[in-house]
Design a protein around this motif. Structure first.
Motif, short mmCIF file in Angstrom:
data_model
loop_
_atom_site.label_atom_id
_atom_site.label_comp_id
_atom_site.label_asym_id
_atom_site.label_seq_id
_atom_site.Cartn_x
_atom_site.Cartn_y
_atom_site.Cartn_z
N LYS A 29 -9.51 27.67 8.44
CA LYS A 29 -10.58 27.96 7.49
C LYS A 29 -11.96 27.73 8.11
O LYS A 29 -12.96 27.69 7.42
N LYS A 36 -9.87 37.78 8.07
CA LYS A 36 -8.93 37.23 7.10
C LYS A 36 -9.24 37.77 5.72
O LYS A 36 -10.41 37.88 5.33
N SER A 37 -8.20 38.09 4.98
CA SER A 37 -8.40 38.68 3.65
C SER A 37 -8.93 37.62 2.68
O SER A 37 -8.75 36.43 2.88
N THR A 38 -9.56 38.11 1.62
CA THR A 38 -10.11 37.22 0.60
C THR A 38 -9.00 36.40 -0.04
O THR A 38 -9.17 35.21 -0.30
N LYS A 39 -7.86 37.03 -0.26
CA LYS A 39 -6.72 36.33 -0.86
C LYS A 39 -6.25 35.19 0.02
O LYS A 39 -5.94 34.10 -0.45
N ARG A 40 -6.22 35.46 1.32
CA ARG A 40 -5.78 34.43 2.27
C ARG A 40 -6.77 33.26 2.32
O ARG A 40 -6.37 32.10 2.31
N LYS A 41 -8.07 33.57 2.33
CA LYS A 41 -9.09 32.53 2.37
C LYS A 41 -9.08 31.69 1.09
O LYS A 41 -9.31 30.49 1.13
N ARG A 42 -8.81 32.32 -0.02
CA ARG A 42 -8.74 31.61 -1.30
C ARG A 42 -7.58 30.64 -1.30
O ARG A 42 -7.68 29.53 -1.81
N GLY A 43 -6.47 31.06 -0.70
CA GLY A 43 -5.30 30.19 -0.60
C GLY A 43 -5.54 28.99 0.31
O GLY A 43 -4.97 27.92 0.10
#
Length: 64
Positions: A29, A36-43
């Motif tokens: 991170k 990196k996708s937004t979904k991945r960064k949110r996770g």
């Protein structure tokens, strides 16, 4: 014998909870976030817990 000092790096990275678990942040991170996708960064925002195999070692490093 003198007391063992806690490792500053470990103390900054890990938090010991009252339940006995050790909380940690997820890796990947820090940089190169554009690919990196937004979904991945949110996770990656959610923390995780240290595995029980390593918990004892980390507890000695942070001197809880």
């Amino acid at each position: 014998m003198p007391k063992m000092k806690s490792k500053s790096a470990a103390r900054k990275r890990f938090t010991a909870l009252k339940s006995g678990k050790i909380k940690r942040a997820k890796m990947n991170k820090n940089h190169i976030l554009t690919k990196k996708s937004t979904k991945r960064k949110r996770g990656l925002r959610q923390g995780g817990y240290v595995h029980s195999n390593q918990a004892k070692t980390i507890r000695t490093l942070i001197q809880e």
